[in-house]
Design a protein around this motif. Structure first.
Motif, PDB file in Angstrom:
ATOM      1  N   GLY A 161       7.794  14.725 -17.928  1.00 22.00           N
ATOM      2  CA  GLY A 161       8.800  13.669 -17.918  1.00 22.00           C
ATOM      3  C   GLY A 161       8.374  12.471 -17.090  1.00 22.00           C
ATOM      4  N   ARG A 162       8.983  11.324 -17.395  1.00 27.11           N
ATOM      5  CA  ARG A 162       8.546  10.084 -16.762  1.00 27.11           C
ATOM      6  C   ARG A 162       8.897  10.014 -15.282  1.00 27.11           C
ATOM      7  N   ARG A 163      10.032  10.610 -14.876  1.00 24.43           N
ATOM      8  CA  ARG A 163      10.417  10.513 -13.462  1.00 24.43           C
ATOM      9  C   ARG A 163       9.447  11.277 -12.573  1.00 24.43           C
ATOM     10  N   ARG A 164       9.116  12.497 -12.949  1.00 17.92           N
ATOM     11  CA  ARG A 164       8.164  13.264 -12.143  1.00 17.92           C
ATOM     12  C   ARG A 164       6.775  12.635 -12.172  1.00 17.92           C
ATOM     13  N   THR A 165       6.445  11.958 -13.262  1.00 16.37           N
ATOM     14  CA  THR A 165       5.129  11.327 -13.380  1.00 16.37           C
ATOM     15  C   THR A 165       4.980  10.140 -12.429  1.00 16.37           C
ATOM     16  N   LEU A 166       6.079   9.665 -11.853  1.00 15.79           N
ATOM     17  CA  LEU A 166       5.979   8.611 -10.831  1.00 15.79           C
ATOM     18  C   LEU A 166       5.098   9.060  -9.665  1.00 15.79           C
ATOM     19  N   TRP A 167       5.061  10.361  -9.383  1.00 16.82           N
ATOM     20  CA  TRP A 167       4.181  10.859  -8.317  1.00 16.82           C
ATOM     21  C   TRP A 167       2.716  10.685  -8.706  1.00 16.82           C
ATOM     22  N   THR A 168       2.394  10.959  -9.953  1.00 15.69           N
ATOM     23  CA  THR A 168       1.021  10.752 -10.440  1.00 15.69           C
ATOM     24  C   THR A 168       0.651   9.277 -10.363  1.00 15.69           C
ATOM     25  N   ILE A 169       1.568   8.420 -10.782  1.00 18.87           N
ATOM     26  CA  ILE A 169       1.327   6.974 -10.784  1.00 18.87           C
ATOM     27  C   ILE A 169       1.128   6.472  -9.361  1.00 18.87           C
ATOM     28  N   ALA A 170       1.941   6.961  -8.414  1.00 22.56           N
ATOM     29  CA  ALA A 170       1.808   6.534  -7.017  1.00 22.56           C
ATOM     30  C   ALA A 170       0.456   6.943  -6.440  1.00 22.56           C
ATOM     31  N   GLY A 171       0.008   8.144  -6.762  1.00 20.90           N
ATOM     32  CA  GLY A 171      -1.306   8.583  -6.294  1.00 20.90           C
ATOM     33  C   GLY A 171      -2.417   7.723  -6.860  1.00 20.90           C
ATOM     34  N   GLY A 172      -2.306   7.381  -8.142  1.00 20.55           N
ATOM     35  CA  GLY A 172      -3.307   6.519  -8.760  1.00 20.55           C
ATOM     36  C   GLY A 172      -3.326   5.133  -8.140  1.00 20.55           C
ATOM     37  N   ALA A 173      -2.148   4.566  -7.851  1.00 19.12           N
ATOM     38  CA  ALA A 173      -2.086   3.234  -7.246  1.00 19.12           C
ATOM     39  C   ALA A 173      -2.748   3.218  -5.876  1.00 19.12           C
ATOM     40  N   LEU A 174      -2.509   4.271  -5.071  1.00 24.34           N
ATOM     41  CA  LEU A 174      -3.153   4.361  -3.763  1.00 24.34           C
ATOM     42  C   LEU A 174      -4.667   4.482  -3.921  1.00 24.34           C
ATOM     43  N   GLY A 175      -5.102   5.271  -4.889  1.00 27.96           N
ATOM     44  CA  GLY A 175      -6.533   5.427  -5.122  1.00 27.96           C
ATOM     45  C   GLY A 175      -7.191   4.125  -5.531  1.00 27.96           C
ATOM     46  N   PHE A 176      -6.534   3.362  -6.409  1.00 23.12           N
ATOM     47  CA  PHE A 176      -7.086   2.071  -6.831  1.00 23.12           C
ATOM     48  C   PHE A 176      -7.164   1.098  -5.654  1.00 23.12           C
ATOM     49  N   ALA A 177      -6.142   1.105  -4.794  1.00 22.96           N
ATOM     50  CA  ALA A 177      -6.174   0.232  -3.618  1.00 22.96           C
ATOM     51  C   ALA A 177      -7.360   0.578  -2.722  1.00 22.96           C
ATOM     52  N   ALA A 178      -7.647   1.886  -2.569  1.00 24.41           N
ATOM     53  CA  ALA A 178      -8.783   2.316  -1.749  1.00 24.41           C
ATOM     54  C   ALA A 178     -10.109   1.884  -2.375  1.00 24.41           C
ATOM     55  N   VAL A 179     -10.227   2.038  -3.690  1.00 24.56           N
ATOM     56  CA  VAL A 179     -11.477   1.650  -4.364  1.00 24.56           C
ATOM     57  C   VAL A 179     -11.687   0.136  -4.283  1.00 24.56           C
ATOM     58  N   ILE A 180     -10.610  -0.630  -4.475  1.00 25.99           N
ATOM     59  CA  ILE A 180     -10.713  -2.082  -4.356  1.00 25.99           C
ATOM     60  C   ILE A 180     -11.111  -2.473  -2.939  1.00 25.99           C
ATOM     61  N   GLY A 181     -10.549  -1.775  -1.929  1.00 30.16           N
ATOM     62  CA  GLY A 181     -10.915  -2.045  -0.536  1.00 30.16           C
ATOM     63  C   GLY A 181     -12.389  -1.791  -0.271  1.00 30.16           C
ATOM     64  N   LEU A 182     -12.915  -0.685  -0.787  1.00 33.42           N
ATOM     65  CA  LEU A 182     -14.337  -0.388  -0.613  1.00 33.42           C
ATOM     66  C   LEU A 182     -15.206  -1.445  -1.291  1.00 33.42           C
ATOM     67  N   SER A 183     -14.784  -1.888  -2.468  1.00 37.38           N
ATOM     68  CA  SER A 183     -15.532  -2.941  -3.165  1.00 37.38           C
ATOM     69  C   SER A 183     -15.529  -4.228  -2.351  1.00 37.38           C
ATOM     70  N   MET A 184     -14.388  -4.545  -1.755  1.00 36.69           N
ATOM     71  CA  MET A 184     -14.281  -5.767  -0.956  1.00 36.69           C
ATOM     72  C   MET A 184     -15.158  -5.695   0.290  1.00 36.69           C
TER      73      MET A 184
END
Length: 206
Positions: A35-58
């Motif tokens: 379901g979409r509501r529980r998948t918000l946890w997956t989305i939040a984890g992905g957003a944090l991961g992308f922020a970390a990868v962008i930070g390393l690139s920077m």
């Protein structure tokens, strides 16, 4: 970063978020299974991961700019060539495989912490992501302004767009997966063209 540059970045980020990758496929699977509501946890984890990868690139970009005033120009053209190459690879890629197996052996609902961890690891475990952001981000940087303020804007913008797009995928998981299966290779080819156009055009915008 100028407003016109930011809007180009927004449009490019929307296109990238719609491009198939580990996180989008994971969100499709979780949306269909949990379901979409529980998948918000997956989305939040992905957003944090992308922020970390962008930070390393920077961090890498910042080090290069300190070493040479011309490094940003080199990064723009080298990154553009890399994006074109990625577009060609995506054009040639086989159709998406959307018949997802059981996730970690779970048939029923899994804990939010597990979903968050899976989203985070999907974002940061692919070494190609670091290379990609190292090629993509310089196209939008202004060497005369604070790199870390620009990092906050770029990471925040991409994270927000990624969350909206992935929540949409999770909400429409049962409908989107059959559609992606039908369009098959043509979807990859369309995304490949998007990468190639960005790679050819973005270095010229500066």
């Amino acid at each position: 970063m100028a407003w016109s540059t930011w809007w180009v970045y927004v449009l490019a980020s929307v296109g990238l978020s719609l491009t198939p990758g580990p996180n989008s496929l994971l969100v499709l699977a979780h949306g269909a299974l949990h379901g979409r509501r529980r998948t918000l946890w997956t989305i939040a984890g992905g957003a944090l991961g992308f922020a970390a990868v962008i930070g390393l690139s920077m961090l890498g970009i910042s080090a290069l700019l300190r070493a040479s005033a011309d490094a940003l120009t080199v990064l723009k053209w080298g990154g553009g060539a890399y994006l074109v190459w990625l577009g060609i690879q995506l054009w040639r890629a086989p159709p998406l495989q959307l018949d997802m197996p059981e996730i970690d052996g779970h048939k029923g609902l899994i804990r939010p912490s597990v979903m968050f961890r899976q989203g985070l690891l999907a974002a940061i475990s692919n070494p190609k992501a670091l290379l990609f952001y190292g090629a993509f981000l310089p196209q939008f940087l202004d060497a005369q302004r604070s790199l870390w303020l620009q990092y906050a804007v770029l990471a925040g913008t991409f994270g927000a767009i990624e969350c909206v797009v992935e929540f949409g995928l999770a909400s429409l998981a049962h409908r989107v997966r059959p559609w992606l299966r039908r369009v098959g290779r043509r979807f990859n080819q369309g995304c490949g063209v998007l990468f190639a156009v960005m790679g050819a055009a973005l270095p010229l915008t500066g």
